[in-house]
Design a protein around this motif. Structure first.
Motif, PDB file in Angstrom:
ATOM      1  N   ASP A 116      27.103 -11.392 -60.375  1.00  0.00           N
ATOM      2  CA  ASP A 116      27.558 -12.357 -59.383  1.00  0.00           C
ATOM      3  C   ASP A 116      26.922 -12.191 -58.015  1.00  0.00           C
ATOM      4  OD1 ASP A 116      29.265 -13.370 -61.356  1.00  0.00           O
ATOM      5  OD2 ASP A 116      30.797 -11.892 -60.850  1.00  0.00           O
ATOM      6  N   THR A 117      26.137 -11.140 -57.802  1.00  0.00           N
ATOM      7  CA  THR A 117      25.433 -10.941 -56.542  1.00  0.00           C
ATOM      8  C   THR A 117      23.952 -10.813 -56.858  1.00  0.00           C
ATOM      9  OG1 THR A 117      27.352  -9.817 -55.612  1.00  0.00           O
ATOM     10  CG2 THR A 117      25.261  -9.521 -54.475  1.00  0.00           C
ATOM     11  N   ILE A 118      23.190 -11.819 -56.469  1.00  0.00           N
ATOM     12  CA  ILE A 118      21.761 -11.872 -56.766  1.00  0.00           C
ATOM     13  C   ILE A 118      21.004 -11.651 -55.456  1.00  0.00           C
ATOM     14  CG2 ILE A 118      19.922 -13.204 -57.842  1.00  0.00           C
ATOM     15  CD1 ILE A 118      22.396 -12.890 -59.665  1.00  0.00           C
ATOM     16  N   GLN A 159       7.385 -19.669 -72.952  1.00  0.00           N
ATOM     17  CA  GLN A 159       6.972 -20.479 -74.094  1.00  0.00           C
ATOM     18  C   GLN A 159       8.157 -20.649 -75.044  1.00  0.00           C
ATOM     19  OE1 GLN A 159       3.756 -21.762 -74.198  1.00  0.00           O
ATOM     20  NE2 GLN A 159       3.594 -20.826 -72.173  1.00  0.00           N
ATOM     21  N   GLY A 160       9.248 -21.177 -74.526  1.00  0.00           N
ATOM     22  CA  GLY A 160      10.436 -21.410 -75.356  1.00  0.00           C
ATOM     23  C   GLY A 160      11.690 -20.890 -74.686  1.00  0.00           C
ATOM     24  N   GLY A 161      11.596 -19.770 -73.989  1.00  0.00           N
ATOM     25  CA  GLY A 161      12.747 -19.229 -73.268  1.00  0.00           C
ATOM     26  C   GLY A 161      12.831 -19.821 -71.880  1.00  0.00           C
ATOM     27  N   ASN A 162      13.638 -19.197 -71.043  1.00  0.00           N
ATOM     28  CA  ASN A 162      13.832 -19.718 -69.703  1.00  0.00           C
ATOM     29  C   ASN A 162      14.430 -18.621 -68.839  1.00  0.00           C
ATOM     30  OD1 ASN A 162      13.969 -21.589 -67.579  1.00  0.00           O
ATOM     31  ND2 ASN A 162      14.575 -23.221 -68.978  1.00  0.00           N
ATOM     32  N   LEU A 163      14.794 -18.992 -67.642  1.00  0.00           N
ATOM     33  CA  LEU A 163      15.509 -18.128 -66.726  1.00  0.00           C
ATOM     34  C   LEU A 163      16.980 -18.527 -66.823  1.00  0.00           C
ATOM     35  CD1 LEU A 163      15.300 -16.110 -64.264  1.00  0.00           C
ATOM     36  CD2 LEU A 163      15.350 -18.162 -62.856  1.00  0.00           C
ATOM     37  N   TRP A 164      17.851 -17.557 -67.086  1.00  0.00           N
ATOM     38  CA  TRP A 164      19.271 -17.833 -67.283  1.00  0.00           C
ATOM     39  C   TRP A 164      20.111 -16.986 -66.344  1.00  0.00           C
ATOM     40  CZ3 TRP A 164      20.470 -21.292 -71.248  1.00  0.00           C
ATOM     41  CH2 TRP A 164      19.444 -21.573 -72.150  1.00  0.00           C
ATOM     42  N   HIS A 165      21.216 -17.546 -65.878  1.00  0.00           N
ATOM     43  CA  HIS A 165      22.191 -16.769 -65.119  1.00  0.00           C
ATOM     44  C   HIS A 165      23.460 -16.654 -65.947  1.00  0.00           C
ATOM     45  CE1 HIS A 165      25.648 -16.512 -62.230  1.00  0.00           C
ATOM     46  NE2 HIS A 165      25.000 -15.386 -62.050  1.00  0.00           N
ATOM     47  N   GLU A 166      23.980 -15.423 -66.084  1.00  0.00           N
ATOM     48  CA  GLU A 166      25.239 -15.182 -66.777  1.00  0.00           C
ATOM     49  C   GLU A 166      26.231 -14.588 -65.778  1.00  0.00           C
ATOM     50  OE1 GLU A 166      24.526 -12.633 -70.121  1.00  0.00           O
ATOM     51  OE2 GLU A 166      23.435 -14.173 -71.217  1.00  0.00           O
ATOM     52  N   THR A 168      26.714 -15.182 -55.415  1.00  0.00           N
ATOM     53  CA  THR A 168      26.172 -15.099 -54.067  1.00  0.00           C
ATOM     54  C   THR A 168      24.683 -14.803 -54.220  1.00  0.00           C
ATOM     55  OG1 THR A 168      28.243 -14.222 -53.213  1.00  0.00           O
ATOM     56  CG2 THR A 168      26.275 -13.854 -51.879  1.00  0.00           C
ATOM     57  N   VAL A 169      23.852 -15.650 -53.642  1.00  0.00           N
ATOM     58  CA  VAL A 169      22.401 -15.502 -53.770  1.00  0.00           C
ATOM     59  C   VAL A 169      21.826 -15.298 -52.379  1.00  0.00           C
ATOM     60  CG1 VAL A 169      20.274 -16.567 -54.600  1.00  0.00           C
ATOM     61  CG2 VAL A 169      22.432 -17.038 -55.763  1.00  0.00           C
ATOM     62  N   ASP A 192      19.778 -29.370 -63.311  1.00  0.00           N
ATOM     63  CA  ASP A 192      18.807 -28.984 -64.331  1.00  0.00           C
ATOM     64  C   ASP A 192      17.605 -28.243 -63.750  1.00  0.00           C
ATOM     65  OD1 ASP A 192      17.919 -31.272 -63.002  1.00  0.00           O
ATOM     66  OD2 ASP A 192      16.921 -32.090 -64.770  1.00  0.00           O
ATOM     67  N   GLN A 193      17.466 -28.226 -62.421  1.00  0.00           N
ATOM     68  CA  GLN A 193      16.344 -27.542 -61.786  1.00  0.00           C
ATOM     69  C   GLN A 193      16.726 -26.213 -61.142  1.00  0.00           C
ATOM     70  OE1 GLN A 193      13.962 -29.950 -59.124  1.00  0.00           O
ATOM     71  NE2 GLN A 193      14.657 -31.806 -60.136  1.00  0.00           N
ATOM     72  N   LEU A 194      18.014 -25.968 -60.983  1.00  0.00           N
ATOM     73  CA  LEU A 194      18.450 -24.776 -60.254  1.00  0.00           C
ATOM     74  C   LEU A 194      18.901 -23.659 -61.193  1.00  0.00           C
ATOM     75  CD1 LEU A 194      20.446 -26.534 -57.413  1.00  0.00           C
ATOM     76  CD2 LEU A 194      18.216 -25.411 -57.230  1.00  0.00           C
ATOM     77  N   ALA A 195      18.537 -22.453 -60.850  1.00  0.00           N
ATOM     78  CA  ALA A 195      18.928 -21.295 -61.653  1.00  0.00           C
ATOM     79  C   ALA A 195      20.403 -20.955 -61.446  1.00  0.00           C
ATOM     80  CB  ALA A 195      18.072 -20.081 -61.278  1.00  0.00           C
ATOM     81  N   PHE A 196      20.948 -21.335 -60.302  1.00  0.00           N
ATOM     82  CA  PHE A 196      22.338 -21.008 -59.968  1.00  0.00           C
ATOM     83  C   PHE A 196      23.070 -22.284 -59.566  1.00  0.00           C
ATOM     84  CE2 PHE A 196      19.441 -17.639 -58.516  1.00  0.00           C
ATOM     85  CZ  PHE A 196      19.767 -16.670 -59.453  1.00  0.00           C
ATOM     86  N   PRO A 197      24.371 -22.375 -59.844  1.00  0.00           N
ATOM     87  CA  PRO A 197      25.112 -23.610 -59.567  1.00  0.00           C
ATOM     88  C   PRO A 197      25.595 -23.713 -58.118  1.00  0.00           C
ATOM     89  CG  PRO A 197      26.569 -22.027 -60.576  1.00  0.00           C
ATOM     90  CD  PRO A 197      25.202 -21.386 -60.524  1.00  0.00           C
ATOM     91  N   VAL A 198      24.709 -23.451 -57.171  1.00  0.00           N
ATOM     92  CA  VAL A 198      25.125 -23.457 -55.776  1.00  0.00           C
ATOM     93  C   VAL A 198      23.958 -23.921 -54.905  1.00  0.00           C
ATOM     94  CG1 VAL A 198      24.494 -21.041 -55.431  1.00  0.00           C
ATOM     95  CG2 VAL A 198      26.244 -22.047 -53.990  1.00  0.00           C
ATOM     96  N   ILE A 199      24.271 -24.664 -53.845  1.00  0.00           N
ATOM     97  CA  ILE A 199      23.267 -25.084 -52.868  1.00  0.00           C
ATOM     98  C   ILE A 199      23.749 -24.589 -51.513  1.00  0.00           C
ATOM     99  CG2 ILE A 199      22.154 -27.031 -51.720  1.00  0.00           C
ATOM    100  CD1 ILE A 199      22.454 -28.581 -54.350  1.00  0.00           C
ATOM    101  N   TYR A 200      22.957 -23.722 -50.895  1.00  0.00           N
ATOM    102  CA  TYR A 200      23.325 -23.164 -49.600  1.00  0.00           C
ATOM    103  C   TYR A 200      22.827 -23.998 -48.437  1.00  0.00           C
ATOM    104  CZ  TYR A 200      24.996 -19.011 -51.955  1.00  0.00           C
ATOM    105  OH  TYR A 200      25.702 -18.156 -52.744  1.00  0.00           O
TER     106      TYR A 200
END
Length: 148
Positions: A58-60, A72-79, A88-89, A124-132
Motif C-alpha cells: 500500500d506504500t509505493i 510480451q503478454g504480462g503487465n505491471l500489476w498492483h496488489e 500511497t504513491v 486502463d492506463q494507470l497502474a494505481f487507482p488514484v490521481i494526485y
C-alpha cells in the motif's frame, strides 16, 4: 516466482521473467530500479492471472523506477493489502514499458461541442487507482472571427 524483491537499493538491468513474475513488496517498493527487462511466455489461459511485475503493498515509493522494459503478454500489476485499498504513491517513475498499458501518467483527448462537463476514464492506463494531480489544455475546435 522468478524474482522476489523485499528490500530496496537494487538495480535490475536486462532481467528475464519467463512466464512468471517479479514481486516487489515491503521495502522492495522503495529505491529500486528495474529497467531493460523482458517478460513473456506465461501460456494460454493465463490472461487474467497477474504475471510480469507485481507491486504488492500500500506504500509505493519513494525511488521506485520501472522503465524501458518489454512485456510480451504480462503487465505491471498492483496488489493492495486488502480489496479496494488505495495506495500511497510517492516519487516513482513508471513509464516507457513496451507492451504494458499501465504507468503513473496518462493522457486522453476528448472532443465535444456545447459541453459543460468533461469526463475522462484513465483507469486502463494507470497502474494505481488514484490521481494526485491533473493538468489539462483546452483548445477551441473551430475559430470564427467576429466583425469589428
Amino acid at each position: 516466482m522468478a524474482f522476489h524483491i523485499p528490500y530496496g537499493r537494487n538495480r535490475f538491468t536486462g532481467c528475464y521473467i519467463d512466464g512468471s513474475r517479479a514481486v516487489f513488496e515491503g521495502g522492495g517498493l522503495t529505491n529500486n530500479i528495474w529497467t531493460a527487462g523482458f517478460e513473456c511466455c506465461a501460456g494460454s489461459g493465463l490472461e487474467e492471472v497477474p504475471h510480469g511485475i507485481i507491486l504488492r503493498g500500500d506504500t509505493i515509493g519513494p525511488g521506485l523506477q520501472i522503465f524501458s522494459n518489454s512485456f510480451q503478454g504480462g503487465n505491471l500489476w498492483h496488489e493492495p493489502s486488502s480489496p479496494g485499498k488505495v495506495p500511497t504513491v510517492q516519487d516513482c517513475h513508471i513509464s516507457s514499458n513496451f507492451g504494458s498499458d499501465r504507468g503513473i501518467r496518462a493522457s486522453k483527448t476528448l472532443s465535444q461541442t456545447g459541453a459543460r462537463q468533461w469526463n475522462f476514464d484513465l483507469c486502463d492506463q494507470l497502474a494505481f487507482p488514484v490521481i494526485y494531480s491533473a493538468r489539462f489544455k483546452v483548445a477551441p475546435c473551430s475559430w470564427r472571427p467576429t466583425q469589428m
